[in-house]
Structure formats: structure tokens, C-alpha cells
Scaffold this motif. Sequence first.
Motif, PDB file in Angstrom:
ATOM      1  N   ASP A   1       0.857  -1.181   0.000  1.00 30.92           N
ATOM      2  CA  ASP A   1       0.000   0.000   0.000  1.00 30.92           C
ATOM      3  C   ASP A   1       0.892   1.230   0.000  1.00 30.92           C
ATOM      4  N   MET A   2       0.987   1.867  -1.144  1.00 31.59           N
ATOM      5  CA  MET A   2       1.813   3.080  -1.241  1.00 31.59           C
ATOM      6  C   MET A   2       0.868   4.260  -1.411  1.00 31.59           C
ATOM      7  N   GLU A   3       1.091   5.305  -0.620  1.00 28.65           N
ATOM      8  CA  GLU A   3       0.152   6.410  -0.612  1.00 28.65           C
ATOM      9  C   GLU A   3       0.887   7.731  -0.762  1.00 28.65           C
ATOM     10  N   ASN A   4       0.418   8.539  -1.689  1.00 26.74           N
ATOM     11  CA  ASN A   4       0.935   9.898  -1.806  1.00 26.74           C
ATOM     12  C   ASN A   4       2.434   9.969  -2.045  1.00 26.74           C
ATOM     13  N   ILE A   5       2.949   9.034  -2.807  1.00 24.22           N
ATOM     14  CA  ILE A   5       4.401   9.001  -3.011  1.00 24.22           C
ATOM     15  C   ILE A   5       4.834  10.144  -3.947  1.00 24.22           C
ATOM     16  N   CYS A   6       5.835  10.897  -3.493  1.00 20.46           N
ATOM     17  CA  CYS A   6       6.382  11.973  -4.322  1.00 20.46           C
ATOM     18  C   CYS A   6       7.885  11.808  -4.412  1.00 20.46           C
ATOM     19  N   LYS A   7       8.432  11.990  -5.608  1.00 18.74           N
ATOM     20  CA  LYS A   7       9.884  11.963  -5.781  1.00 18.74           C
ATOM     21  C   LYS A   7      10.261  12.943  -6.874  1.00 18.74           C
ATOM     22  N   TYR A   8      11.163  13.861  -6.525  1.00 19.00           N
ATOM     23  CA  TYR A   8      11.600  14.858  -7.512  1.00 19.00           C
ATOM     24  C   TYR A   8      13.064  14.702  -7.807  1.00 19.00           C
TER      25      TYR A   8
ATOM     26  N   ARG B   1       3.680   7.567   2.196  1.00 12.88           N
ATOM     27  CA  ARG B   1       3.644   6.450   3.145  1.00 12.88           C
ATOM     28  C   ARG B   1       3.717   5.141   2.392  1.00 12.88           C
ATOM     29  N   ILE B   2       4.384   4.184   2.973  1.00 11.33           N
ATOM     30  CA  ILE B   2       4.388   2.839   2.413  1.00 11.33           C
ATOM     31  C   ILE B   2       4.000   1.866   3.521  1.00 11.33           C
ATOM     32  N   ALA B   3       3.060   0.966   3.219  1.00 11.11           N
ATOM     33  CA  ALA B   3       2.733  -0.089   4.181  1.00 11.11           C
ATOM     34  C   ALA B   3       2.859  -1.426   3.479  1.00 11.11           C
ATOM     35  N   ILE B   4       3.538  -2.367   4.135  1.00 12.11           N
ATOM     36  CA  ILE B   4       3.660  -3.729   3.615  1.00 12.11           C
ATOM     37  C   ILE B   4       2.931  -4.637   4.598  1.00 12.11           C
TER      38      ILE B   4
ATOM     39  N   GLY C   1       0.116  -4.319   5.710  1.00  8.10           N
ATOM     40  CA  GLY C   1      -0.632  -3.522   6.671  1.00  8.10           C
ATOM     41  C   GLY C   1       0.211  -2.768   7.672  1.00  8.10           C
ATOM     42  N   LYS C   2       1.516  -2.972   7.652  1.00  7.89           N
ATOM     43  CA  LYS C   2       2.359  -2.267   8.621  1.00  7.89           C
ATOM     44  C   LYS C   2       3.119  -1.154   7.926  1.00  7.89           C
ATOM     45  N   GLU C   3       3.076   0.034   8.511  1.00  8.70           N
ATOM     46  CA  GLU C   3       3.782   1.131   7.877  1.00  8.70           C
ATOM     47  C   GLU C   3       5.288   0.923   8.025  1.00  8.70           C
ATOM     48  N   VAL C   4       6.026   1.103   6.919  1.00  9.24           N
ATOM     49  CA  VAL C   4       7.472   0.849   6.954  1.00  9.24           C
ATOM     50  C   VAL C   4       8.213   1.969   6.227  1.00  9.24           C
ATOM     51  N   ILE C   5       9.465   2.085   6.574  1.00  8.75           N
ATOM     52  CA  ILE C   5      10.363   2.934   5.788  1.00  8.75           C
ATOM     53  C   ILE C   5      11.381   1.998   5.164  1.00  8.75           C
ATOM     54  N   ILE C   6      11.406   1.956   3.832  1.00  7.01           N
ATOM     55  CA  ILE C   6      12.304   1.013   3.154  1.00  7.01           C
ATOM     56  C   ILE C   6      13.566   1.777   2.795  1.00  7.01           C
ATOM     57  N   SER C   7      14.549   1.659   3.664  1.00  5.70           N
ATOM     58  CA  SER C   7      15.721   2.523   3.528  1.00  5.70           C
ATOM     59  C   SER C   7      16.778   1.953   2.591  1.00  5.70           C
ATOM     60  N   SER C   8      16.698   0.665   2.296  1.00  4.63           N
ATOM     61  CA  SER C   8      17.714   0.065   1.428  1.00  4.63           C
ATOM     62  C   SER C   8      17.148  -1.223   0.853  1.00  4.63           C
TER      63      SER C   8
ATOM     64  N   LYS D   1      16.612  -3.878   3.381  1.00  6.05           N
ATOM     65  CA  LYS D   1      15.350  -3.770   4.132  1.00  6.05           C
ATOM     66  C   LYS D   1      14.207  -4.376   3.309  1.00  6.05           C
ATOM     67  N   ALA D   2      14.225  -4.044   1.988  1.00  2.00           N
ATOM     68  CA  ALA D   2      13.173  -4.573   1.117  1.00  2.00           C
ATOM     69  C   ALA D   2      13.218  -6.097   1.097  1.00  2.00           C
ATOM     70  N   ILE D   3      14.418  -6.652   1.018  1.00  2.00           N
ATOM     71  CA  ILE D   3      14.560  -8.103   0.990  1.00  2.00           C
ATOM     72  C   ILE D   3      14.011  -8.703   2.284  1.00  2.00           C
ATOM     73  N   GLU D   4      14.316  -8.047   3.412  1.00  2.00           N
ATOM     74  CA  GLU D   4      13.793  -8.523   4.695  1.00  2.00           C
ATOM     75  C   GLU D   4      12.271  -8.528   4.712  1.00  2.00           C
ATOM     76  N   LEU D   5      11.683  -7.535   4.010  1.00  2.00           N
ATOM     77  CA  LEU D   5      10.223  -7.452   3.973  1.00  2.00           C
ATOM     78  C   LEU D   5       9.624  -8.411   2.945  1.00  2.00           C
ATOM     79  N   GLY D   6      10.475  -9.201   2.295  1.00  2.00           N
ATOM     80  CA  GLY D   6       9.972 -10.164   1.318  1.00  2.00           C
ATOM     81  C   GLY D   6       9.714  -9.573  -0.056  1.00  2.00           C
ATOM     82  N   ILE D   7      10.421  -8.488  -0.382  1.00  2.00           N
ATOM     83  CA  ILE D   7      10.252  -7.880  -1.704  1.00  2.00           C
ATOM     84  C   ILE D   7      11.460  -8.227  -2.562  1.00  2.00           C
ATOM     85  N   GLY D   8      11.216  -8.667  -3.791  1.00  2.00           N
ATOM     86  CA  GLY D   8      12.304  -8.932  -4.724  1.00  2.00           C
ATOM     87  C   GLY D   8      12.079  -8.135  -5.987  1.00  2.00           C
ATOM     88  N   MET D   9      13.164  -7.805  -6.685  1.00  2.00           N
ATOM     89  CA  MET D   9      12.980  -7.011  -7.905  1.00  2.00           C
ATOM     90  C   MET D   9      13.878  -7.519  -9.021  1.00  2.00           C
TER      91      MET D   9
END
Lengths: 307, 360, 515
Positions: free
Chosen positions: C8-15, C62-65, C67-74, C77-85
Motif C-alpha cells: 500500500d503506497m500512498e501519496n508518493i512523491c519523488k523529484y 507512506r508505504i505499508a507492507i 498492513g504495517k507502515e514501513v520505511i524502506i531505507s535500502s 530492508k526490502a529483501i527482509e520485507l519479502g520484496i524482490g525485484m
Amino acid sequence: MSSFSIIFSPEILAATLRSMPPILLAGLAGIMTKRAGIENIGLEGLMLIGCFSGYTVNYLTESWILGILGGMIATTLIALVFGFFVIVLRSNKIIAGVAINSLGAGLSTYLLRMMFGVKGSFYDPRVQAIPRASFSGLKSIPLLDTIINNQSIIVWISIILALIINLILFYTRFGTYVRAAGEDEEALATSGINVKKIRFITIIFHGMLCGLGGAYLSTGYLTQFIENMSAGRGFIAMAAIAFSGAQPLRILGATGLFAFVESIAYRLQSINVPSYFALMTPYVVTVITLAITSHKGIKDKKGRRLV
Amino acid sequence: MKQRQVVVFVSLLAFVLSLLVGGVLILINGDNPIVAYASLLKGAFSTKDNVANTLATSTQLIFTGLSVAVAFKNGFANIGAEGQLYVGAMAAAIIGIFFPLPGFMLLPLALIMSFAIGGLYGMIPAILKIKTGTNEVVTTLMLNYVAILFTSYLVNYPLKAPGAPIGMTNNVQAGAKLPVLYHGTRFNAGFLIAVLAAILVYFYFKNTVKGYEMRLSGQNSEFASYLGINVDNNIILSMFISGGLAGLGGAALVLGIQYRFVQGISPGYGFDGLTIGLMANFNALAVIPFAILFGAMRSGSLTMELLTNIPSELSSVIQALVILFMSSENSVTKYIKDLLEKRESIKKQKMKMKGGVDHV
Amino acid sequence: MTDNYVVDMENICKYYGNVRANDQVNLKVKKGEIHAIVGENGAGKTTLMNILYGLVQPDFGRIAIDGKEVIISSPRKAIELGIGMVHQHFKLIEDFTVAENICLGNEPVDKRGLIDKNKMISFVTEISKQFGLKVEPKKKVSSLSIGLLQRVEILKSLSRGADILILDEPTAVLTPMECEELFETFKKMREQGKTIIIITHKLNEVMAISDNITILSKGKTKGTLVTSETSADEIASKMMGENMGKPYLERIHKENSKPLLEIKDLSVIGEDNLEKLRKVTLTVKEGEILTIAGVEGSGQTELVESILGFRKIASGTINAEGINIADKSVKDRRNYCSFVPEDRIKTGLSVNATVGENIIGGYHSKGNFRKGMFMNFPTINKKVHETIDRYQIKTASQYMSAQSLSGGNQQKIVVGRELEQPNKILVIAQPTRGVDIGSSRFIHTQLMSKRNEGVGILLISTDLDEVFLLSDRIAVMFEGKIVAFLNPKEVTHREVGLYMTGAKVQEELIREGGN
């Protein structure tokens, strides 16, 4: 004495071993950073920092071991400056390396004059030389006694370090990450490894090795500090790295060869034969070797050859 | 335009930061940095003689700075200006000492030969790179030492002046000397030649077809070759010019300052050229003021040493720091530019979405 | 509210500077679904996924994985959260083996702290069996085909226990067969409860494989759709804001059109001593577009480079307007051929040079554009202004550096420069790869109108839609040979696909080819 017997005497081989450590240690340091993709051409400058700080700490504490540690720490601090610029600020490595060379030369002479008020060189009898090792079993064999006995312990330590670094680079996780950082840092980063951290650790190794090489020069090889006493060894180390293809085992051979040539040069000088051509040898050999071995560099990544 | 302002700002920042770090070193030495820098300035510029001496030192630096600018502008990392300067200086010395020619022919011949020999020496790494792909950073660096050692051999053996205490040649003939411009100093006509060279190099890159091709080759060599530009020839040509300019720096040193070749004749002018070229962003005209700045540091630091306790080596420390700070110029410039633009964007965004949570 | 969604990604902004890569983007993905993110190039898809994978930090949002709000700093961290790319450009280390790449960051070590190579290999064999993705663990990655590289990347993510797998343009470089295989893999993974997010701009794939679709345009979310309730047209119109028809200019047929580019029996040997081109024979005539279709790496690059003079040829002739150019320099050949390289930003222009300098490149030494050894600036500036106007290049002035322009405008500089040259032959590779839809249409229309002016165009494309849209004739290349000449009006995509993968050949061509 015929020139042949000058060149192939046991004394020359002993001198070769004696002059190997600075080139070997700087070469190993350079291999680490080169493999990690943050090649530092400032080896010469770092070694000078090691020479000066090693000698100074030794003078202040009257302890060779603290001298070596002081030299290693001071050199690592300057190496970390290089690391900060290259890793964090993404500086141009070549230019930052040139800066480190100038900084090493400038800072060591500036501090020499500031702290001791002398120019050119500094000697104090209180400075303790790094101990030498002798193996009593070899005493009875004159040839080996001349060559191997009474060498500084750093000679043996540096050779062992070459083996250890080979092990680290090719058989451990850390070494794998170092090589991966040099091959493709993005691939390493996406695998969840902190590339900056790996590179900073590499820089610390790098600084310690250069510092040890420098401290050996001023408190082992000689026991005095002379301005610019590294005398191009940092660049010969670069030549050895290029010559050996950045392989820690092969650089043992390359430094042996270059140290041998250097020993001959000094020997020739002592009997008043121009030594300049012998001193030139490492540089010329490196340029020629690079020209012959890097023909594959003509192709770009796609293996294309321009007409 | 904004880009250019940021570049200038970063260059000045590098210089100021270096002075600050140098100031700390002065403080450690127990001196007052302001007094020290003032005496440095005084030594460089306070009298006509001082100015003349500063300009005399700058002459060599303009040449090496130009040498670096030409090579880097064409994308060739020439760290070998020092070695090219040595062989050029040696060529000038040999012509100046041995050729029995009248002055109006001797001086030009010595200059031309120093350019040619420096240029040919510069071409070696260029040819090696093109033919075998050898990394020019290593080769130019190695060739510095080959040149220094080889010239040392010459002045210690075949060309050694009889009875000289160290390796040096005899004096060059009077006709080979560069005319002195300000009496009582070594400020000589070499400075005018250096300025002229800078102007020529500037217009070469700006207005000629070859200069344009070289710039494109330096920026993106694959693109340039796609356009039908012969990138390899351009590298060889630019390294001939680059080496030649460094060689002229050597000639200026022999024919304008020392009047002979002394072993280890250059105290690192070739490496200074790298700093100068970088700070000038490889712009030939900008090389002149930066060369004068570094010339001033070299000549002023001796006065500083006399007036204060501070060793003149401080100037080389400061210079090393300038190179170090300048090495991050590109990335820092980009960072600052992005930051400025981004701040604008974020400001606008914040006003738009009051409820937004700041993530960082 | 958020606990229904695994991502769940909400209001993501990146410039980036003043570019808004992501501007208040929202993304909600359910567990066990295949979720497609679609949008044009530059819409912000990759940035959004890099944020989710921790490679890039958002400026807001905001990012929630789970249902838990997280900050994916690296990425760690993403790998720990079970995300692969799996990135579009694979992030594999070429010099390492398959096993070393899969285990990178997770190497098994023995008691002495050294890497246990045997354990590594058996681990890779095991997971390769578990997921039904076959690989050879000891092979060096540099020797693998693109399809296999992708498989290694997927295994690498799965081996770290990824439950959410992100794939950036996974089919961009695959053959139709490899694509089908990949989709089967996706379905299998979905059955195992994995969540899959694919970034793509190919709408037919989206319709075929996905459960839900999120549409991005110019850095903003344009809504989320259920695949079964929508159509490709609806998605397209949301992506582009309006429904645009296909560009098409009818070909003007000319009788007895002259051959412009004639290649006969062209063979090229690569550095590895393998034949890269085998007796290639083809002719491009006045006023036609001949397309070389084929899987990437079938010899297209070698063909282009041989024509332009960047590569030595082993045998054969290359004639341009009846003149043999095989021995001529690149510069001379460019008097006959205009050329748009595949990777335009990297090799088509110099980002550090000004717009004007880029536009004039190639003419700069010709005719009126020089006066002796000097540049003739009045003439040059006139040409530069004309080109900027004609190709609608958006720039404040010709003295701006090319770097300051958007990607699309940089493309227009390259295309404009090459099409403005008075050559009869145009060689153009992947003209719309990485180009937004608007610019693509512009480029396609320009190519068609050039053809109608009588220019002979050799087009290299791996995009079959483009091949069918533009070609007058298709030459299919496979393993360095032309295996078929086809009429686009008489064949289907699938048939071309069969020739591209070597499943089918026109026998007479092979026999003539002397094999």
C-alpha cells in the motif's frame, strides 16, 4: 668484480628481499581498492604519510610497535579522506589520487619542518628499528644465511599478508563483495549489500597496508625520515599491480622482480655505474607489458573492434 | 547560465576550504593564519619585483595548465605533463647549448624543438592507447619517471658541466635566452608566449572545425565516431599539442629562468598544471588567472617563510587540498543544482498538500 | 483499511531537480495477484518500483507492507520485507557464475569463514528444482542468453524468500516463445501465493496476464482498473489522456525504383572467431522501408556497424548508390548514409555539448558549414534554427546544453539531425525504444514521409508492432543469416516469431546462402 657476480650475488638477493615490503604492501593496498572499483593512484602519498608518522610516533614513544601502529593509523585517516571524497562525494578517482600524492608529499615535509625544525631529513638515535629475525638452523648454510637471516620481520609479514589477502579476496564473503563492488556496484547494491560500507572497509585495509609499508621504510629499511623517501615506490607498486593483473599472488612475483632491479640499481650506483637505466626499468617494463597484455582492451564491452 | 554560476561557486569554495584547512595547520604551528596569508600575498604582489617574479613562475604554469586543458578537453587523462616538460626542457637546453646559430634563429629553433619533442613524447601514451587499449593514466604517470630519470642520466653523465657539484649542463648561449621583460627579475618573454598560446588554444576550440571535433570526441567518443569524426587521429593530435605545450613550459624554464638544465628542474609544475586545468574547467583563457594564482602561492610562500615561522611547504599542502576539493567538483555541482531545483519543487508541493507527511 | 493490501503506497512523491518523477502516486496491491503498472516511458513506473525496493527514497509519502507502515531505507530492508525485484537491465555480475550471482549477499560459509562452494551449488540446484526454473549453477553469467539471465534474476529474488516480486519490463527483450514461458512461470508463482508486480507498456500482455492494473501518466496515478472489466482501448486512453489513431502515410509506389543500398554476401567474424554475419544479401530500394526483424543479438548490430564502417568485414560488398563503400572511411560513408543509433542518448549525442553543436554534428565539416579550417557560424546557426523549428525541439535556446532537455527532445535532436542530412539512405535502429508515445508517432510519421520523398530506409527493430506498422518488406534475421523475406500484409506476428527463433526458414535463402 664482474658485473655478473654483482647481479647474481646472495647479497643482491638479500637486498631484494629487504626492498620488497614497501612495494608489495602498497601493491596489495592498491589491489584492494582497484578490485573494489575505487582505485587509488595516491599510494606514493599515503606511504609518505606512513613514513613520517611511523617515524614520529616511534621517536615519541621509543617503541617500534607503537611506531608502526601510529603510522598505520595516520595513513588510514588520510586514506579515509580519499575514501570520503571518492565514495561519498563521488569524486573523480584519478584526480583525488593525484591530490593524495601531493598531500602526502606536502604534509610530510611541512610537518617535518614544523615539528622538528629541520629540512631534508630527520634522525634521532632514540628511534627503535623494527626487529630482524634469524633462523638459527640456517646459520650453517652460508648462502641461505646471507639471504634469509637478519631480515626485518616485516619482510615475512608482508609475504604472509599477500597470501592472506588472496584468501580474503577469493574465498570469503567480504572479498566477494569487494570484487562485486568493482565489477558492478549496482548489482551488489540490489543484492542488499551496502556498497559504501564494503568500500570503506576496503579503504581501511588499504590505509593500513600503505601505512605499514611507509613505517617499514623509515623505521625498518632505514631508520631515519627523509623528504620524499618513498622515491617512486608507490608508482612502482602501481606498475606491479598492472603487471600482475591485480592478483595478490602474482604481485609477489612482480614486486620480487622490481625489487631485484632496484637492488641492482643501488648496487651499480655504489660502484659508480649510472643506475638511472636500472631505476627506469620498472616503469619501462610496465608500459611495455601493459601495451602487450592489454590488447584485449581494444574491444569495447560488446566485443567490437573499430576499423 | 545557472550551471556556470554553480561551477564558479564550487571552484571558489574549493579554494576557500583549502585556505581554511591550511589556516588550521598554521594555527597548530602557533601562528596567525591571517598574518601568514597576508605575508604570502605581500610576497607575491607587494612590489614590482614581486609581481614580476610571480609572473615568471606563472609562465611555466600557464603552459602546463594549457597542456592539461587540451588533453582533458579531448577526453585523454594526461597526467604526464611533468615528464613532457622534462623532455621539452632537455630539448631546449641541447639546442641552446650546442647549436651554432645566431640568436634570431636559435631561440625559435629551441622553442620549436622543445614543442616537438614534448609533443612526440606525449604521443607515446596516445598511440599505445589507440593501438593496444593501454590505460593512459598509468602510462602517462610511468612515463613521467622515465623522463625524469633519463634526463637525470644525461645531466649527470654525457652533458654534465665540468666541475659542477650536482647534475647540471653548461649555460645556454646568450642568443637562446628569452629576453627579460623587467630588469632585475626573471620575468621574461616566455610569459607573452604563454598568454599567446592560451589565446590560440581558446580560439582553436571555439572556432575551428578540428577544435569542435576534438571537444565532441572528448565528451562522447562513440558519438563522435558515429558522426564520421576520426577520434583516434584527434587523440594523437591533441596529445601532440598537449605534450608540446608542456614541453614549451620546460623551454621557458631553461631559456627564461635557469639558463641551463639542472637535475630535477621542475618542482612539480606538471602536476600543478593538473590543478590549474581543473580549476579552469579546461578553459584555456581561465588557465591564465589560475596559473597566476598558483604562481603567486609558490613565490609568495618563500616570503611568508621569511616573515613568519611557517614553512613554505604550506603552499603545496594547500594546493593538494585544492586538487582534492576540486576532484568532487562535478558531483558537487550537480548535487547543488539538483538541490536548488528540488527545494523549489518541494516548496511548491508543501503549499499544495498541507497534510503531507515528511518522509525524510 | 490497509490490511487487505500486501503493498500500500500512498501519496508518493519523488523529484529529481525540477522533474517530478512521482507526484502523489498511489498503489494498492492485493496478496496473490498479478498487478500490472502501465504507463508511457517516463511516466514514473520505474521510480515508483525503485522506491518500493528501497533503491530510492521518496520525498513524501507512506508505504505499508502487509498492513504495517514501513520505511524502506535500502534493498536489504526490502529483501527482509519479502520484496524482490528483477530490473529491466539485469543486475548480475558478468564475471561471476550463476550460483555466485544467485547467492550474492547470502553465501553459505563453512566453519573457517570461507565460502562453501559446494553448498552454494547444491542450494541453487535445490531452489531451481523447487520453482521449476532450470539453470546451470556453474556457468558464468556472461555466457547466458537473455531469457536465462532473467531466469537467474527471478531465482535470485525467490531464493531470498521474496513474496512480492517486482519485474521491470520483463518481456522487452524476450522472444514470443520466451514470453509465453515467462507467463506460465508467473501463473505458477501466483498459485504458490506470490504477489507479482509487472511494469510494462505492452497492453496486450497486460490484458493477457494481469488481475489488476494501475495506470501512471506523467508521474501521476490515473486510476486502478480490474483487468477483466476493462479493455486495451480504455487503458490506452487513460495512459495518453486521449484516444489517438495510428499514424499512417500511404506508400507512394514508384515503378522501376533504383536500388540504393545493396549488400551482397556480407560476412563478419567476431572477436570470438565466430561468424556474426553469414553471407547476408539484401537490397534497399528508393522509397521503401526494409525492416530487419529478429531477436536481439541475431547480427543486427554487426550488420549496422558493417554498413557504417565500425566493423571489419570478412567478405562481401556494400554498395551505396552504386558505389562500393566497403573500403571507405566512416566519414565518406556518412555522405551516403544517415544513421540513428540504437542507444541515442548514449551514442547519438553529447549531453555536454549545446543543442546547436549536437544538431550540426556530421555536417560541421561539409560545404558551407565551414570556411577553411574555421566553423562558419552564420550558416550553422541558420541550419540549427531550422532544425529546432521543424522537429519541434523544446529548448530555451540553441546554447543550452543537451543535458537540460527532456529525453524526448534529445531524441528529436538526433532524429532531426540525421533526417535533415541530404542523404538517400537512412539506417535507423530501434527508433522508438524508450520514446514516449507522442514522440513515437512523430518519428514514425517522419520516417514515412522520408520514404515517400524517395529515401531508402533500413530499419532495425525488435518491436513487432513497429515492424508491421512501418515495413514495406521484412527481412528476418536469425543467427547472422537472413532466413526470410516477408510481406507484412501476408504474414502474422506469430509467423514472424517463428522465423525469428529459427523454428522456420525459407529454404531457398539458406541454400543460396551457401550453407
